[in-house]
Design a protein around this motif. Structure first.
Motif, PDB file in Angstrom:
ATOM      1  N   GLN A  76     -52.087 -16.148  36.664  1.00 16.34           N
ATOM      2  CA  GLN A  76     -52.162 -15.985  38.108  1.00 16.34           C
ATOM      3  C   GLN A  76     -50.962 -15.204  38.651  1.00 16.34           C
ATOM      4  O   GLN A  76     -50.864 -14.967  39.858  1.00 16.34           O
ATOM      5  N   LEU A  77     -50.085 -14.825  37.719  1.00 15.53           N
ATOM      6  CA  LEU A  77     -48.915 -14.052  38.145  1.00 15.53           C
ATOM      7  C   LEU A  77     -49.341 -12.659  38.612  1.00 15.53           C
ATOM      8  O   LEU A  77     -50.256 -12.068  38.050  1.00 15.53           O
ATOM      9  N   LYS A  78     -48.674 -12.163  39.620  1.00 14.76           N
ATOM     10  CA  LYS A  78     -48.977 -10.832  40.134  1.00 14.76           C
ATOM     11  C   LYS A  78     -47.925  -9.838  39.657  1.00 14.76           C
ATOM     12  O   LYS A  78     -46.734 -10.027  39.894  1.00 14.76           O
ATOM     13  N   LYS A  79     -48.392  -8.803  38.995  1.00 16.11           N
ATOM     14  CA  LYS A  79     -47.490  -7.778  38.504  1.00 16.11           C
ATOM     15  C   LYS A  79     -46.962  -6.942  39.672  1.00 16.11           C
ATOM     16  O   LYS A  79     -47.733  -6.508  40.530  1.00 16.11           O
ATOM     17  N   TYR A  97     -41.140 -10.530  35.871  1.00 15.33           N
ATOM     18  CA  TYR A  97     -42.584 -10.743  35.699  1.00 15.33           C
ATOM     19  C   TYR A  97     -42.934 -10.888  34.226  1.00 15.33           C
ATOM     20  O   TYR A  97     -43.643 -11.828  33.827  1.00 15.33           O
ATOM     21  N   LYS A 149     -45.954  -3.973  41.994  1.00 17.38           N
ATOM     22  CA  LYS A 149     -46.496  -2.627  42.115  1.00 17.38           C
ATOM     23  C   LYS A 149     -45.515  -1.740  42.881  1.00 17.38           C
ATOM     24  O   LYS A 149     -44.897  -2.181  43.845  1.00 17.38           O
TER      25      LYS A 149
END
Length: 510
Positions: A266-269, A247, A271
């Motif tokens: 728009q990248l999703k970290k 990421y 979780k």
């Protein structure tokens, strides 16, 4: 001269800070509105300055209690409590500062723990899985029990054992009960109505959690059988870190390629589900409670361990044993709920829980085959669950020796030619006569192929047979994800699912 004034000012500031640091402090559990276990030596504890004297004045006795904090500022003492009553008391704790605890009751204290079906609140929360219990509006409106006190431990995970939790005691009222554990409330309400003594309920639960999350690191590392759990945790952590590395690398490339002020990625970290790791809930939500003197524990969990149900046979008892060792109160009552029928579950986890009822001392298990929901893993009839837990406590803890608290429990069999006769415990008054034929019985021979069976009540036994099995050797009852059995004793308590064989099943291969 100016130097001396500055130096004096520095000493004054330092002295003020030391005074602040020296103030006696208490854990969240030791607070206003709490319930202390009656007729017991109960622990009071907290923090002060090293070697500081702490004076405790109890509202029910004239003689004060004195304790000296240790070199780290920790202090703990055990005090005697009287017979429970609805008379409120104050406690004053004084060192360099004074804390007055108000509206304290003496009664019965229970820990209420597990995953989402224990967490499930009385009230409804729109847009969530918290749909409210059956008749929740009426239940909330009628929840006026100021002598029932509620404490909800805030959800938290930790890699290291903590010394305190977040939460506070509240008297049971329509406003406080909405978000409180329904199973715990109905259990406590039934006890209160029978015992006429104050009830303290400490709810420490979190949805979607496994038993290993509630078990100490020491226990998991000390048992070779549990090491694969920790090995899998390490693999999951490595995978998470790899995703995180990817990421950040992609984020760097994206920012360099889009050198525009205010650009939003728009990248999703990735979780991490912090409550999914072993021992983190024990550390944060259980370990800080062990000083608090209790009567016992109720537990509703198992859904998240169904995939490894065979391992649960040893993991669950190990968890219970370690909790009892941590509390140092002997084998206190530990009552729990067998998980309800649901399409996503297997019968093996119920068997693991049934086995635990025979291997764990001072325990009892609530059967819920009649109050489940095939499509909702959070069935809304929590009243029945709480009532049945209270039945066990009344019979086994509070001396109602003649009270029947369990449904029929399989004991042994006799093979009679082409039939098998089943013998049960908890059927002293016999079986309840069903309105239709008995359901959910299967029978097999040595080929281990099970066929639907005819079953009939014969006195205090069940006789099972099938025209397809001439030489039967084994019977299974309600052995599926969503059984709909109709076998009850005359007290209207359901029989637990069971099997008479010990043939290898699916979860033993995992």
């Amino acid at each position: 001269m100016i130097y001396l004034k500055k130096l004096s000012l520095l000493f004054i500031v330092l002295g003020f800070k030391l005074t602040l640091n020296a103030q006696v402090k208490l854990p969240a559990l030791v607070g206003d509105n709490m319930v202390l276990q009656q007729n017991s030596k109960v622990n009071l504890w907290g923090w002060a300055s090293p070697n500081e004297k702490v004076n405790i004045q109890l509202g029910w006795q004239n003689t004060p209690v004195e304790i000296i904090a240790d070199l780290n500022g920790n202090w703990k003492t055990a005090v005697n409590t009287p017979v429970g009553s609805e008379k409120p008391y104050d406690i004053t704790i004084e060192a360099s500062n004074k804390i007055m605890l108000k509206n304290i009751l003496i009664g019965e204290v229970w820990i209420c723990s597990g995953q989402s079906n224990m967490y499930f609140p009385v009230g409804k929360e729109e847009g969530t899985w918290k749909t409210g219990v059956k008749n929740y509006e009426e239940e909330i409106q009628n929840a006026n029990f100021p002598s029932i006190r509620l404490f909800t431990v805030s959800t938290k995970a930790s890699q290291k054992p903590l010394e305190d939790v977040t939460g506070s005691w509240a008297a049971c009222s329509p406003s406080s009960i909405k978000t409180f554990s329904a199973v715990a409330y109905f259990f406590g309400r039934d006890l209160y109505q029978k015992l006429k003594a104050p009830i303290g309920l400490i709810s420490s639960s979190w949805g979607g959690t496994k038993a290993e999350a509630w078990t100490s690191q020491t226990v998991l590392e000390g048992n070779t059988e549990f090491l694969p759990i920790l090995e899998q945790d390490a693999k999951n952590e490595k995978l998470f870190q790899e995703k995180l590395e990817t990421y950040y690398g992609d984020l760097k490339k994206e920012r360099l390629a889009n050198n525009i002020e205010g650009f939003k990625s728009q990248l999703k970290k990735p979780k991490k589900e912090e409550n999914k790791t072993s021992y983190v809930l024990y550390n944060a939500m259980l370990h800080p409670l062990v000083n608090y003197t209790i009567k016992g524990v109720i537990w509703y969990q198992g859904e998240s361990n169904a995939e490894k149900a065979f391992l649960y046979r040893s993991l669950f008892p190990a968890m219970v044993k370690s909790w009892r060792e941590d509390w140092k109160q002997g084998d206190f009552p530990f009552y729990y709920v067998q998980i309800a029928p649901h399409k996503g579950q297997n019968p093996d986890i119920r068997e693991a829980q049934l086995i635990a009822s025979k291997t764990i001392s001072n325990t009892g298990m609530v059967v819920t085959t009649d109050v489940g929901n095939a499509t909702n893993i959070h069935p809304i009839d929590k009243q029945t669950v709480g009532y049945r837990l209270a039945l066990i406590a009344r019979a086994k803890t509070y001396g109602e020796n003649k009270l029947v608290y369990s449904g029929p429990m399989y004991n042994h069999l006799k093979i009679k030619k082409d039939k098998i006769q089943l013998f049960f415990d908890a059927v002293d008054s016999g079986f309840k006569k069903p309105s239709e034929d008995l359901k959910e019985f299967e029978i097999a021979g040595d080929d281990q192929v099970f066929y639907p069976a005819e079953a009939r009540i014969e006195g205090k036994t069940i006789v099972v047979s099938s025209s397809k099995v001439k030489n039967p050797t084994a019977v299974r009852f309600a052995w599926k994800a969503v059984p709909e059995p109709n076998l009850f004793n005359t007290e209207n308590l359901p029989a637990s699912p069971f099997r008479t064989d010990d043939w290898e099943v699916g979860v033993q291969k995992k």
